[in-house]
Design an enzyme around this catalytic site. Sequence first.
Site, PDB file in Angstrom:
ATOM      1  N   SER A 428       0.816  -1.209   0.000  1.00  0.00           N
ATOM      2  CA  SER A 428       0.000   0.000   0.000  1.00  0.00           C
ATOM      3  C   SER A 428       0.852   1.262   0.000  1.00  0.00           C
ATOM      4  CB  SER A 428      -0.927   0.011   1.223  1.00  0.00           C
ATOM      5  OG  SER A 428      -1.796  -1.094   1.200  1.00  0.00           O
ATOM      6  N   ALA A 429       0.208   2.375  -0.315  1.00  0.00           N
ATOM      7  CA  ALA A 429       0.897   3.657  -0.319  1.00  0.00           C
ATOM      8  C   ALA A 429       1.449   3.967   1.073  1.00  0.00           C
ATOM      9  CB  ALA A 429      -0.069   4.761  -0.758  1.00  0.00           C
TER      10      ALA A 429
END
Length: 785
Positions: A428-429
């Site tokens: 994920s970011a």
Amino acid sequence: MIAVPKKQAWQDHYAEGRGFRQVSEGERALLADHTPVPEGGGRALDVGCGAGELAVTLAGMGYTVDAVDYAEEALIRARSGHAEVGAVRWWCLDIERDPLPEVAGDEEPGFDLITLRLSIAFISSRTAVLRSLGAQLRPGGAIVVITPLARTTSAERRNIALDEDELALVAEGFGEVSRFDAEGLAVLMLRAPDGEVLVVERGRPAPQAVLGASAVVTDTEGRVLLGRSTRGRWELPAGGVETGESAPAAAVRELCEEAGLVAKVADAHVVTVLHDDREDVRRIAAVVRVTAWEGQLALREADKFLRWEWFPLHTLAGMGKLFAPSALALNAVWPGVVPRLPEAHSYPCAAPYGPVSGEPAEAVRLREQMTESVIRGGWAPSPRVQAALRAVPRHRFLPEAPLSTAYDDKIAVATVKEDSGAVVSSVSAPWLQADMAEQLRLEPGMQVLEVGSGGYNAELLAHIVGDRGRVVTVDLDPFVVRRAERLCAEAGSGRVTAVLGDGGQGAPGHVPLGGFDAVIITHTATDITPAWRGQLAEGGRLVVPLDVGGYTRSITLVRRGDVLHAEHWTYCGFVRDRGAAARTVPTTALAGGEVTVRWELGTAGDTTGLEEALRGERYELSTGLVVAGQFNFETLQLFAATTLGGFCRLSVPEKSEVVAQQDAAAIVADGSLAYLTHIKISDGPDTADWRAEFFIHAYGTAGPELAERFASCVRTWDREVRESWYPPLSIHPAGTPDDQLPPGDLVDTPACRLVFDWPGRGAHAQLPALAHAPASAAARVREAP
């Protein structure tokens, strides 16, 4: 192997006033004829520019030039000797290790021309450098390599020239190659870089079975060692296991015999044993990870290898011909780093090792840059999370990605995809991972469960909980678990345990006494499974990306008895759950497939009469709500999904004559439907100047009534909810009697009952004691009185 002059030697070379062979008229003519400046101007990069003669020549042709050399003395002479040339920027950098100069102003990235004159022989990792430079070419651009030839160069000066085999290797990986002569110098013009990896085989080995060992070795920058064989492919140091010899000993011996590096058997660890069939011969190879070594690279077996080079891991997917057993061995250490592998049996070994050190300075710089950006965004206020972002090498959990991608603070990076291209696992970011870690409120020594593996997020959490803490990460995909295990072994803390299993069941057999202090879910969930609540300690925090009505929010929940209470909401998106608790969204296609109704709450409604309704006249009703550009109405989506009976979502193609909104919140009842849309009513030079009005569009005889109902929902939200943001939310076990629930808007799922305490929806009572009950099989929405 060719000896490479040290940096100080070049400093002395230029400080003493020495130079190189001047640019000839033949070279100038070739450049003018074959690399003219594109219409409108062009950008050039001169690698190993020395005192700047070629860079100035290119500027005279009309190029804007970035000239680079790693000897500052060369650049001092260049700047002094060509001070009047404004079209050249001089840069001191190492082309093998440092990032290229940044684009100036509004200039497009990339180069139309890249030159390497009399410098290619001195670049030790020239193949990797050329492939990296090829990726910087603009369409139609060229790399020009100008070099002396070994056959016309004296033996004592062999290190400045290339032979024909080395020239062929320089040209490999480019679709268009032209060769010219310029007064004894070879001039290669390389175009159309081809980044595809070709996994190749060699001829039939001697029957019946062969046993060998491959040595996987990395340098201080985390680059892996590969040799270019005389058979025209890249290979790991490898060879047969001799009588009475262990696989680690064989790997260590081959590493020394072939490449000159010396390692101890104690630093050689068998990762797995690979078995594949090559014709009628069983090929068995031990993959041996060498974690420490000494010495200098040397070409010890010139009859087998042309050269040895260190390769960044993310370049392996585009490096040309790679020997199949070597490709399999690389993927055993870094799963996924080489795509499109042949099939093989793998027998992993449990003996632990690591972590293995080594990373480029650029990774350290980018990690700090990423961390600062996340902190400025307000996503990582605590010192513990900030320290974890700075310490954990994110790029080592994304070996197939360039450093710039791995450390982009705004994007998630897909790591595993289905054949269809659908992403099933990703990292994920960073901003979102930081936010979710913050919401867990971790302390040193805590025990954490992560559902959905990847490696990096687990290591972030492990860094926060420290030496006395532990992280258990669970995933149902064997490849994802193996990848997490391997990458954590390479770069992890040793405090992450990867478990294969359905994350909806938590981590049976790994639950600490009293439960986990925190649980984090890293996929979109449509329900809160009993195991997540049951394995969470009293007062513990569960962070879960929860889908309600098709809208996902990362919600922080705190356990108080059998009830989970929401404390924080973050707008987000994740890959969907694939476990037993995963839900298939019922859908209904209408208007010949032009409109799809999605029942995101899990139970399909009655669409009888909608086909006829959609062929009728559209009714339109303004809600009276006018908003500015960049207006945030994310709570309106949830408000509608949890307060409107018959809620669904409509999907349509990009252009539809029936529904004006591609993805619209809607309600269906009595053979009619109404959906929410917004229409721009004024424009402006900036987004903030835009104005849009929310409308309800409706079809069917009951359309006007549904439109008014939906419009009333929007107005209530604007009046009561908009400024108060997300509501209090309590999540109760399925089967909890209605009279034991607080007032509010209720959404039932198979495992739990969610009560949303929206403002303006009625009085709310103290939560009474709760009782367990069997799970409900259906999902429904109950409107508060």
